[in-house]
Write an enzyme that holds these catalytic residues in place. Sequence first.
Site, mmCIF file in Angstrom:
data_model
loop_
_atom_site.group_PDB
_atom_site.id
_atom_site.type_symbol
_atom_site.label_atom_id
_atom_site.label_comp_id
_atom_site.label_asym_id
_atom_site.label_seq_id
_atom_site.Cartn_x
_atom_site.Cartn_y
_atom_site.Cartn_z
ATOM 1 C CE LYS A 72 -12.998 11.735 -13.228
ATOM 2 N NZ LYS A 72 -11.676 11.949 -12.534
ATOM 3 N N GLY A 74 -15.927 17.125 -10.655
ATOM 4 C CA GLY A 74 -15.093 18.247 -10.245
ATOM 5 C C GLY A 74 -14.592 18.102 -8.824
ATOM 6 C CB THR A 76 -9.518 16.504 -8.278
ATOM 7 O OG1 THR A 76 -9.756 15.097 -8.440
ATOM 8 C CG2 THR A 76 -8.053 16.717 -7.936
ATOM 9 C CD1 TRP A 77 -10.234 23.605 -8.905
ATOM 10 C CD2 TRP A 77 -12.108 23.675 -10.121
ATOM 11 N NE1 TRP A 77 -10.423 24.919 -9.296
ATOM 12 C CE2 TRP A 77 -11.563 24.981 -10.043
ATOM 13 C CE3 TRP A 77 -13.286 23.476 -10.839
ATOM 14 C CZ2 TRP A 77 -12.166 26.074 -10.662
ATOM 15 C CZ3 TRP A 77 -13.874 24.570 -11.460
ATOM 16 C CH2 TRP A 77 -13.314 25.851 -11.361
ATOM 17 C CG HIS A 142 -17.448 9.649 -4.725
ATOM 18 N ND1 HIS A 142 -17.477 10.932 -5.212
ATOM 19 C CD2 HIS A 142 -16.241 9.140 -5.089
ATOM 20 C CE1 HIS A 142 -16.337 11.193 -5.842
ATOM 21 N NE2 HIS A 142 -15.580 10.119 -5.775
ATOM 22 N NE ARG A 164 -17.683 18.237 -15.664
ATOM 23 C CZ ARG A 164 -16.480 17.737 -15.962
ATOM 24 N NH1 ARG A 164 -16.000 16.725 -15.249
ATOM 25 N NH2 ARG A 164 -15.774 18.231 -16.955
ATOM 26 N NE ARG A 307 -11.042 13.979 -20.049
ATOM 27 C CZ ARG A 307 -11.560 14.477 -21.153
ATOM 28 N NH1 ARG A 307 -10.840 14.506 -22.268
ATOM 29 N NH2 ARG A 307 -12.786 14.938 -21.172
ATOM 30 C CE LYS A 308 -8.843 17.765 -24.488
ATOM 31 N NZ LYS A 308 -9.552 17.724 -25.794
ATOM 32 N N GLY A 309 -11.065 19.285 -18.042
ATOM 33 C CA GLY A 309 -11.946 20.001 -17.135
ATOM 34 C C GLY A 309 -12.838 21.005 -17.827
#
Length: 341
Positions: A72, A74, A76-77, A142, A164, A307-309
């Site tokens: 979580k 980032g 995927t981006w 990961h 992050r 989601r919002k990111g």
Amino acid sequence: MDEKDNPRNLREEEEETKDLISSLSWEIDYIGNKLFKYEGHWYYEDILQSIPNLNTGFKPQETDVIVASFPKCGTTWLKALTFALVQRSKHPLGDHHHHPLLSHNPHEVMPYLELDLYLKTSKPDLTKFLSSSSSPRLFSTHMPLHVLQVPLKESPCKIVYVCRNLKDVLVSLWHFLNANKGVEWNDFSQKEKIVRVEDYSFEAMFESVCNGVTLYGPFWDHALSYWRGSLEDPKHVLFLMYEDLKAEPRTQLKRLADFLDCPFTKEEEDSGSVDKILELCSLSNLSSLEINKTGASGGVDYKTYFRKGEVGSWKSYVTPEMENKIDMITEEKLKGSGLNF
């Protein structure tokens, strides 16, 4: 017969792994699963079993690219950006009808080493993954960096790590797990739907993360493994901050391209290639695609990866007391490293 193919030796390796796991300390995490502590980090049993498979079976090539992250952060981006960047000669950005990212989730085109490939075998079939049977091969993980150092010790392949702010990681993880609360997370070989009505506790998750007892955690040690790797070997390990990607996407994408030895030419920049990649891989565009609205894999709906990111969304969930506690721990853990959030 090759020694690694000998069934007796394979059985011996499996027994050794089971014996090792039985000797490890363990804790129950915030979703009720047993985590085992191995070389300073916490894993579910099946993920632990992938480590010897990785060590014996993964044969990295010089041109391989591995996208690494704590969950979580980032992932995927960055997978989408890296795929579009590296594969832009094979998949032209102007081809809006046939680009793989329009019909495949980013996690499909860049498989996880420990979850998709080496979870149950040391000899996976790479041909079923879009980008992993040709050069350059694209993988993700990961795992902390030290786990990769055995298979990568002879390889100059590239590793890109995205980090992050932990408070945003915590909120994103909580939303993701609750969106998939019908998935059995402690068995990655075959995720099954289970019955669960109530949400996972944000407070329990917060305490576990602060204690470092979370899958692949502690978070700070995970980040520091790649941070130090990037300082020791900047040609082969790149450390990116999610917040920098959000604030300066063009600058960071060009930095990524330079690191991966596929810099944008002047002609590409003049023709808007940088912006085309950013547009294609934007969370708003990816989340609007049919594959990511209706697709699923392993019991996980693709839509839950988006989601919002946003940066700073933690402020709506983290109390001042929580903020103070996590900031104090972060300051202590990162003290003297040069890494700041």
